[in-house]
Design a protein around this motif. Structure first.
Motif, PDB file in Angstrom:
ATOM      1  N   HIS A  15      80.566  48.002   0.525  1.00 30.44           N
ATOM      2  CA  HIS A  15      79.203  48.061  -0.017  1.00 30.44           C
ATOM      3  C   HIS A  15      78.295  48.791   0.962  1.00 30.44           C
ATOM      4  O   HIS A  15      78.439  48.692   2.184  1.00 30.44           O
ATOM      5  CB  HIS A  15      78.685  46.645  -0.271  1.00 30.44           C
ATOM      6  N   PHE A  16      77.320  49.533   0.400  1.00 30.88           N
ATOM      7  CA  PHE A  16      76.392  50.296   1.234  1.00 30.88           C
ATOM      8  C   PHE A  16      75.662  49.406   2.230  1.00 30.88           C
ATOM      9  O   PHE A  16      75.406  49.802   3.363  1.00 30.88           O
ATOM     10  CB  PHE A  16      75.383  51.034   0.345  1.00 30.88           C
ATOM     11  N   VAL A 134      82.272  54.568  -6.422  1.00 33.09           N
ATOM     12  CA  VAL A 134      81.299  53.689  -5.756  1.00 33.09           C
ATOM     13  C   VAL A 134      80.390  53.047  -6.795  1.00 33.09           C
ATOM     14  O   VAL A 134      80.124  51.836  -6.757  1.00 33.09           O
ATOM     15  CB  VAL A 134      80.473  54.486  -4.725  1.00 33.09           C
ATOM     16  N   GLY A 135      79.912  53.848  -7.756  1.00 36.12           N
ATOM     17  CA  GLY A 135      79.086  53.305  -8.822  1.00 36.12           C
ATOM     18  C   GLY A 135      79.860  52.407  -9.759  1.00 36.12           C
ATOM     19  O   GLY A 135      79.297  51.486 -10.364  1.00 36.12           O
ATOM     20  N   LEU A 136      81.162  52.662  -9.895  1.00 38.38           N
ATOM     21  CA  LEU A 136      81.999  51.822 -10.757  1.00 38.38           C
ATOM     22  C   LEU A 136      82.097  50.409 -10.193  1.00 38.38           C
ATOM     23  O   LEU A 136      81.991  49.417 -10.934  1.00 38.38           O
ATOM     24  CB  LEU A 136      83.392  52.443 -10.873  1.00 38.38           C
ATOM     25  N   TYR A 137      82.291  50.293  -8.889  1.00 39.63           N
ATOM     26  CA  TYR A 137      82.439  48.977  -8.263  1.00 39.63           C
ATOM     27  C   TYR A 137      81.097  48.332  -7.921  1.00 39.63           C
ATOM     28  O   TYR A 137      81.002  47.107  -7.810  1.00 39.63           O
ATOM     29  CB  TYR A 137      83.271  49.107  -6.981  1.00 39.63           C
ATOM     30  N   PRO A 139      77.370  48.579  -9.388  1.00 39.55           N
ATOM     31  CA  PRO A 139      76.422  49.138 -10.365  1.00 39.55           C
ATOM     32  C   PRO A 139      75.075  49.523  -9.764  1.00 39.55           C
ATOM     33  O   PRO A 139      74.434  50.462 -10.234  1.00 39.55           O
ATOM     34  CB  PRO A 139      76.270  47.998 -11.387  1.00 39.55           C
ATOM     35  N   SER A 140      74.642  48.833  -8.697  1.00 36.84           N
ATOM     36  CA  SER A 140      73.356  49.160  -8.087  1.00 36.84           C
ATOM     37  C   SER A 140      73.374  50.518  -7.403  1.00 36.84           C
ATOM     38  O   SER A 140      72.317  51.073  -7.098  1.00 36.84           O
ATOM     39  CB  SER A 140      72.970  48.075  -7.070  1.00 36.84           C
ATOM     40  N   HIS A 141      74.561  51.057  -7.157  1.00 40.12           N
ATOM     41  CA  HIS A 141      74.687  52.344  -6.469  1.00 40.12           C
ATOM     42  C   HIS A 141      74.807  53.515  -7.445  1.00 40.12           C
ATOM     43  O   HIS A 141      74.818  54.665  -7.021  1.00 40.12           O
ATOM     44  CB  HIS A 141      75.919  52.313  -5.566  1.00 40.12           C
ATOM     45  N   ARG A 142      74.890  53.227  -8.762  1.00 44.09           N
ATOM     46  CA  ARG A 142      75.104  54.309  -9.726  1.00 44.09           C
ATOM     47  C   ARG A 142      73.940  55.292  -9.748  1.00 44.09           C
ATOM     48  O   ARG A 142      74.136  56.493  -9.923  1.00 44.09           O
ATOM     49  CB  ARG A 142      75.299  53.709 -11.119  1.00 44.09           C
ATOM     50  N   THR A 143      72.737  54.796  -9.586  1.00 46.40           N
ATOM     51  CA  THR A 143      71.581  55.694  -9.585  1.00 46.40           C
ATOM     52  C   THR A 143      71.583  56.632  -8.383  1.00 46.40           C
ATOM     53  O   THR A 143      70.982  57.692  -8.423  1.00 46.40           O
ATOM     54  CB  THR A 143      70.274  54.878  -9.610  1.00 46.40           C
ATOM     55  N   ALA A 197      63.838  53.060  -0.026  1.00 48.62           N
ATOM     56  CA  ALA A 197      62.604  52.457   0.500  1.00 48.62           C
ATOM     57  C   ALA A 197      62.208  51.237  -0.331  1.00 48.62           C
ATOM     58  O   ALA A 197      61.730  50.232   0.206  1.00 48.62           O
ATOM     59  CB  ALA A 197      61.486  53.486   0.502  1.00 48.62           C
ATOM     60  N   GLY A 198      62.415  51.316  -1.645  1.00 49.49           N
ATOM     61  CA  GLY A 198      62.126  50.172  -2.496  1.00 49.49           C
ATOM     62  C   GLY A 198      63.024  48.984  -2.203  1.00 49.49           C
ATOM     63  O   GLY A 198      62.644  47.839  -2.462  1.00 49.49           O
ATOM     64  N   ARG A 199      64.195  49.276  -1.656  1.00 48.52           N
ATOM     65  CA  ARG A 199      65.112  48.195  -1.283  1.00 48.52           C
ATOM     66  C   ARG A 199      64.945  47.768   0.172  1.00 48.52           C
ATOM     67  O   ARG A 199      65.691  46.925   0.669  1.00 48.52           O
ATOM     68  CB  ARG A 199      66.562  48.645  -1.495  1.00 48.52           C
TER      69      ARG A 199
END
Length: 413
Positions: A15-16, A134-137, A139-143, A197-199
């Motif tokens: 995870h990022f 990465v987005g598959l596993y 979902p918050s990273h898909r954007t 930044a929002g995170r």
């Protein structure tokens, strides 16, 4: 941690949020880098065999494609890699694809684009899958990975098209694919920074990825050593002039090592602009490393002509590559953090390197009829001056920095 223990064998990417900015470079990463030495060696061999500007442009295009794949493989491991079987298998498949690309590089120079395009398609598909997964596993990273997936998929289409076209058309399609591959971090920069930044997160180049670039620079710089050795060994006879030229060639490679690592080593990018600094760091290395590979190819030809006069185009190519290297090093110093001790060396050398690059370009213009030994001696002398200035500035700093403490100790009762 976001990954469960049951996923250690075949699990999701790291995870990022779990990214480690300070970590030891893994043995797998070092092994992965070695396969790129084969691809770069093929490119420098082609340029050394046919040292002309059209061949240099073709070599630059292929180098950029190969280097893009290395950046993405390395960046993915830094952000999402782990010690799972999945990571190892994906790394192995990438190495296999890069090796296939290296094998097909001569075909690309011979006017047969299909083999290279097919091999690079395999590499392109793997890298596209890495970022899509990465987005598959997560979902918050898909954007965040959407621009990568879209642009890389479009580049995949252009590479597929190039299989069925003549060499000239294929080269244009490869340029388009390269631009698409380079586009995501540029077009998505503001969006990425805003979302992170929002995170409450800031993206910067980690110490590990900076170290990886240093290690990769060593691999490319090794082509200069190999070029000098191959040029002397393949010459008609090894005269004292040839050995003198060989010594100067190794000295030039050593001075380039000094300038790069003394100006950038053991530093991290500045944190003020976060993602932007890391992006500039990547982009500055692209021409720098491409120019280093050109230097390696030119040294092979110069050593083969050690007792004659090198042709003007070879002199121009060699000096232009060196000028690009020193100017890119100056650019890197503008985005790297500096300690006071580093500043004592870096600042005076950076100012001098701007003039050194210009002086290198004047060598083939003002002295086009120098024999190889004199030509290499003049180039080595120009590179030696900033190194000596840096050492002098550093020694002076160390000497003066110690004197106040000595005086203070002498005044104590």
């Amino acid at each position: 941690m976001h990954n469960k223990p049951s996923n250690l064998w075949w699990g999701p990417p790291t995870h990022f949020d779990d990214r480690r900015y300070e970590r030891k470079i893994s043995w797998l990463e070092l092994f992965y880098d070695l396969v790129y030495a084969a691809a770069i060696g093929q490119l420098t061999h082609q340029l050394a065999t046919h040292p002309s500007w059209p061949v240099a442009c073709r070599a630059l295009l292929l180098f950029c494609l190969v280097f893009w794949s290395w950046i993405n493989g390395s960046q993915y491991y830094d952000l999402h890699g782990n010690d799972s079987i999945r990571t190892r298998l994906l790394t192995f498949w990438q190495m296999l694809a890069v090796a296939a690309v290296a094998i097909t590089i001569p075909d690309a120079f011979a006017g047969h684009p299909a083999p290279f395009a097919l091999a690079f398609l395999c590499l392109q598909s793997l890298i596209t899958y890495l970022w899509w997964s990465v987005g598959l596993y997560d979902p918050s990273h898909r954007t965040l990975n959407l621009p990568y997936t879209v642009c890389f998929s479009l580049a995949f289409g252009l590479l597929t098209w190039s299989i069925f076209t003549p060499a000239a058309t294929a080269s244009g399609l490869w340029v388009g694919a390269l631009l698409l591959n380079l586009a995501p971090p540029l077009v998505g920069a503001r969006r990425l920074v805003r979302i992170l930044a929002g995170r409450g997160q800031v993206f910067t180049a980690s110490a590990a990825i900076v170290e990886r670039f240093g290690l990769f620079t060593i691999i490319v710089l090794a082509e200069s050593i190999l070029g000098a050795v191959t040029g002397l060994a393949g010459g008609p006879h090894q005269s004292p002039a040839a050995w003198g030229a060989f010594t100067l060639a190794i000295l030039i490679a050593f001075l380039l090592w000094c300038l790069y690592f003394d100006m950038t080593s053991e530093q991290e990018t500045k944190t003020g602009y976060g993602y932007l600094q890391g992006l500039i760091f990547l982009l500055l290395h692209l021409p720098l490393l491409a120019a280093l590979s050109v230097v390696g190819a030119c040294l092979k030809d110069l050593l083969a002509l050690a007792e004659t006069m090198p042709p003007p185009n070879l002199q121009w190519m060699f000096c232009a590559a060196l000028a690009v290297i020193v100017w890119m090093i100056v650019g890197l110093t503008r985005i790297m953090q500096e300690e006071e001790e580093d500043r004592a060396y870096i600042r005076p050398v950076a100012r001098l390197l701007l003039g050194t690059g210009a002086a290198l370009l004047l060598v083939p213009a003002l002295a086009p009829h120098l024999p190889t030994l004199a030509f290499l001696g003049l180039v080595a002398g120009l590179l030696l001056v900033p190194v000596l200035l840096g050492v002098r500035s550093w020694v002076r700093y160390k000497f003066l920095a110690g004197r106040p403490a000595e005086h203070a100790a002498g005044r104590q009762p």
